[in-house]
Write a protein that holds these residues in place. Structure first.
Motif, PDB file in Angstrom:
ATOM      1  N   MET A  95      14.553-118.683  41.643  1.00 21.05           N
ATOM      2  CA  MET A  95      15.920-119.640  40.923  1.00 21.05           C
ATOM      3  C   MET A  95      15.225-120.408  40.607  1.00 21.05           C
ATOM      4  O   MET A  95      14.323-121.329  40.919  1.00 21.05           O
ATOM      5  CB  MET A  95      17.117-119.801  41.953  1.00 21.05           C
ATOM      6  CG  MET A  95      17.234-118.165  42.497  1.00 21.05           C
ATOM      7  SD  MET A  95      18.617-118.535  43.753  1.00 21.05           S
ATOM      8  CE  MET A  95      19.690-116.909  44.013  1.00 21.05           C
ATOM      9  N   PRO A  96      16.410-120.706  39.148  1.00 24.93           N
ATOM     10  CA  PRO A  96      16.127-121.989  38.806  1.00 24.93           C
ATOM     11  C   PRO A  96      16.507-123.648  39.123  1.00 24.93           C
ATOM     12  O   PRO A  96      16.678-123.335  40.118  1.00 24.93           O
ATOM     13  CB  PRO A  96      17.173-121.677  37.574  1.00 24.93           C
ATOM     14  CG  PRO A  96      17.955-120.245  37.571  1.00 24.93           C
ATOM     15  CD  PRO A  96      17.209-119.871  38.340  1.00 24.93           C
ATOM     16  N   PRO A  97      15.180-124.696  39.008  1.00 28.22           N
ATOM     17  CA  PRO A  97      14.972-125.417  39.793  1.00 28.22           C
ATOM     18  C   PRO A  97      16.712-126.493  40.159  1.00 28.22           C
ATOM     19  O   PRO A  97      16.149-126.268  41.434  1.00 28.22           O
ATOM     20  CB  PRO A  97      14.438-125.749  38.901  1.00 28.22           C
ATOM     21  CG  PRO A  97      13.722-125.724  37.260  1.00 28.22           C
ATOM     22  CD  PRO A  97      15.038-124.122  37.544  1.00 28.22           C
ATOM     23  N   ASN A  98      17.570-125.845  39.219  1.00 30.34           N
ATOM     24  CA  ASN A  98      18.641-127.047  40.304  1.00 30.34           C
ATOM     25  C   ASN A  98      19.486-126.340  41.251  1.00 30.34           C
ATOM     26  O   ASN A  98      20.256-126.071  42.089  1.00 30.34           O
ATOM     27  CB  ASN A  98      20.124-127.488  39.282  1.00 30.34           C
ATOM     28  CG  ASN A  98      20.820-126.184  38.274  1.00 30.34           C
ATOM     29  OD1 ASN A  98      19.552-124.799  38.020  1.00 30.34           O
ATOM     30  ND2 ASN A  98      21.152-126.157  37.681  1.00 30.34           N
ATOM     31  N   LEU A  99      19.020-124.970  41.482  1.00 28.56           N
ATOM     32  CA  LEU A  99      19.579-124.209  42.686  1.00 28.56           C
ATOM     33  C   LEU A  99      19.279-123.280  43.397  1.00 28.56           C
ATOM     34  O   LEU A  99      19.219-121.987  44.253  1.00 28.56           O
ATOM     35  CB  LEU A  99      19.876-122.618  41.743  1.00 28.56           C
ATOM     36  CG  LEU A  99      21.199-122.635  41.129  1.00 28.56           C
ATOM     37  CD1 LEU A  99      21.726-121.702  39.270  1.00 28.56           C
ATOM     38  CD2 LEU A  99      22.647-122.747  41.437  1.00 28.56           C
ATOM     39  N   GLN A 100      17.538-124.119  43.548  1.00 33.47           N
ATOM     40  CA  GLN A 100      16.669-123.547  44.916  1.00 33.47           C
ATOM     41  C   GLN A 100      16.714-123.609  46.129  1.00 33.47           C
ATOM     42  O   GLN A 100      16.194-124.067  47.832  1.00 33.47           O
ATOM     43  CB  GLN A 100      15.604-124.237  44.563  1.00 33.47           C
ATOM     44  CG  GLN A 100      14.959-124.150  43.530  1.00 33.47           C
ATOM     45  CD  GLN A 100      13.378-123.466  43.109  1.00 33.47           C
ATOM     46  OE1 GLN A 100      12.897-124.375  43.750  1.00 33.47           O
ATOM     47  NE2 GLN A 100      12.858-123.014  42.292  1.00 33.47           N
TER      48      GLN A 100
END
Lengths: 225, 196
Positions: free
Chosen positions: A151-156
């Motif tokens: 997932m995108p970096p801020n949602l890992q």
């Protein structure tokens, strides 16, 4: 109690020299049943009773050993066998109830254990604690590998404490009062109600929200049924 | 509309009755992840644009995409975790060896999770009481009768019971056996409890 247990009475008393109150086998099984019922009907995980678990396991070993010595074909063997199976069922059911709650509420259970103050009794036995940590790690590793790291970096990351629901302490439980309690405050559930106070008479049975009686369950003043 | 694929994953589990495990929807998962990547990139672009050119009008769409990203994350994690719970239930139902048709529906990582779960559970059970431990996946029901009538569903060879006698478990044979000895075999489908 059956013959098998009464033969063991003396053995158990000698083995439990560390215990302050020496328990008879009958008292031990009664304690197991109380812990079992409380754990079954409580929405949250209760304090661990590993001393009881250990003693019951020892008891079962003694009983199995005694059973080997009974003459084959003797009718008593059947009754002893039944007794052993019953106790083992209650013990297994008790441990299963706990495991289910540990798995269901794993981040909260671990959090509570972490934030224990010095001197407070542990919620989890050391083995349960290890199991809970492994469950957490296993699940987190899995979620990361399969989805989160793609997932995108801020949602890992997922906040487990927020993602996993907490037990509902306002669920209703049936209870029987063992020690008289005075002035129990019942807080209102809705704004229209007012709070009121009840006395709980010894031997009486009630249906109440768990939250109100939680401390009484821990102290043994009430028994969940 | 955004998040539709993610909702479809949830619906798929909701549709399957009773804790059964459908095949792992690798495709569906990939599509949701791709949507998330696209949304994120669009947001990255818009955020720079908003900062550089003072385009405050982009902020609502940035917020919308962010909400969709959160929703997708939540749906994916819910889908994966619900499957894990179903797999966990299988250990308690079938024992440590899963039937082939169930394993077929599990992804490689799920199989790994299951292996790890089994190990943790086994460690825990072995540690109970300080001697050999206790198998808490047995004794699921309170003991009612001492002996039960069972029919053998498949050939299982010789079976020894406590007093030393050996029974031959041949398909379709019926026996009157101690209940505690049969539990495991009943759950594995070798024996069937015949209730009269």
């Amino acid at each position: 109690m059956s013959d098998a247990l009464s033969e063991d009475g003396s053995d158990i008393n000698q083995d439990d020299s560390q215990e302050e109150d020496v328990m008879t086998p009958a008292e031990l099984i009664a304690k197991l049943e109380q812990a079992w019922l409380n754990e079954k009907f409580s929405p949250e995980l209760l304090e661990n009773r590993s001393e009881v678990v250990e003693c019951v396991m020892e008891q079962l070993t003694h009983m199995e050993a005694n059973l080997q010595r009974v003459k084959k074909g003797d009718a008593k063997a059947g009754f002893h066998r039944m007794e052993i199976d019953r106790i083992r069922f209650v013990l297994s059911s008790y441990l299963r109830s706990r495991l289910q709650k540990i798995e269901k509420y794993f981040p909260h259970v671990l959090e509570r254990e972490k934030s224990l103050v010095e001197g407070q009794p542990s919620l989890l036995s050391p083995e349960e604690f290890a199991f809970a940590k492994e469950y957490y790690a296993n699940t987190e590793t899995y979620l990361k590998a399969v989805a989160l790291k793609r997932m995108p970096p801020n949602l890992q990351a997922v906040d487990m404490l927020k993602a996993v629901p907490e037990p509902c302490l306002d669920s209703f439980v049936f209870l029987r009062v063992k020690e008289r309690q005075e002035n129990i405050l019942i807080e209102p559930e809705t704004d229209e109600q007012r709070d009121f106070v009840v006395d709980l008479e010894e031997g009486s049975q009630h249906l109440m929200r768990y939250r109100i009686v939680a401390p009484l369950v821990s102290s043994g003043a009430v028994q969940l049924i | 509309m955004f998040c539709e694929k993610a909702i479809e994953l949830i619906r798929e589990l909701h549709r399957v009755s009773d804790g059964q495990l459908p095949a792992f929807n690798e495709d569906g998962l990939r599509q949701v992840l791709q949507e998330m990547e696209a949304l994120y990139e669009q947001n990255q672009a818009d955020v720079s644009e908003a900062k550089a050119a003072g385009r405050g009008d982009l902020i609502p769409s940035i917020k919308l995409r962010h909400c969709c990203l959160l929703r997708n994350q939540r749906c994916v994690v819910a889908y994966l975790y619900d499957r894990l719970l179903r797999i966990r239930a299988l250990r308690w139902e079938y024992g440590s060896v899963l039937p082939a048709n169930v394993r077929f529906h599990m992804s490689a990582e799920e199989v790994q999770w299951f292996g790890q779960y089994k190990k943790s559970l086994a460690s825990f059970m072995r540690s109970i009481g300080g001697q050999e431990g206790l198998d808490v996946t047995q004794d699921m029901k309170p003991p009612k009768s001492l002996y039960i009538q069972v029919r053998c569903l498949k050939d299982h060879g010789e079976f020894e019971i406590d007093d030393g006698t050996v029974i031959l478990l041949k398909k379709n044979s019926q026996h009157f056996l101690p209940r505690w000895k049969c539990e495991q075999l009943i759950r594995q489908g070798v024996l069937e409890h015949v209730m009269s």
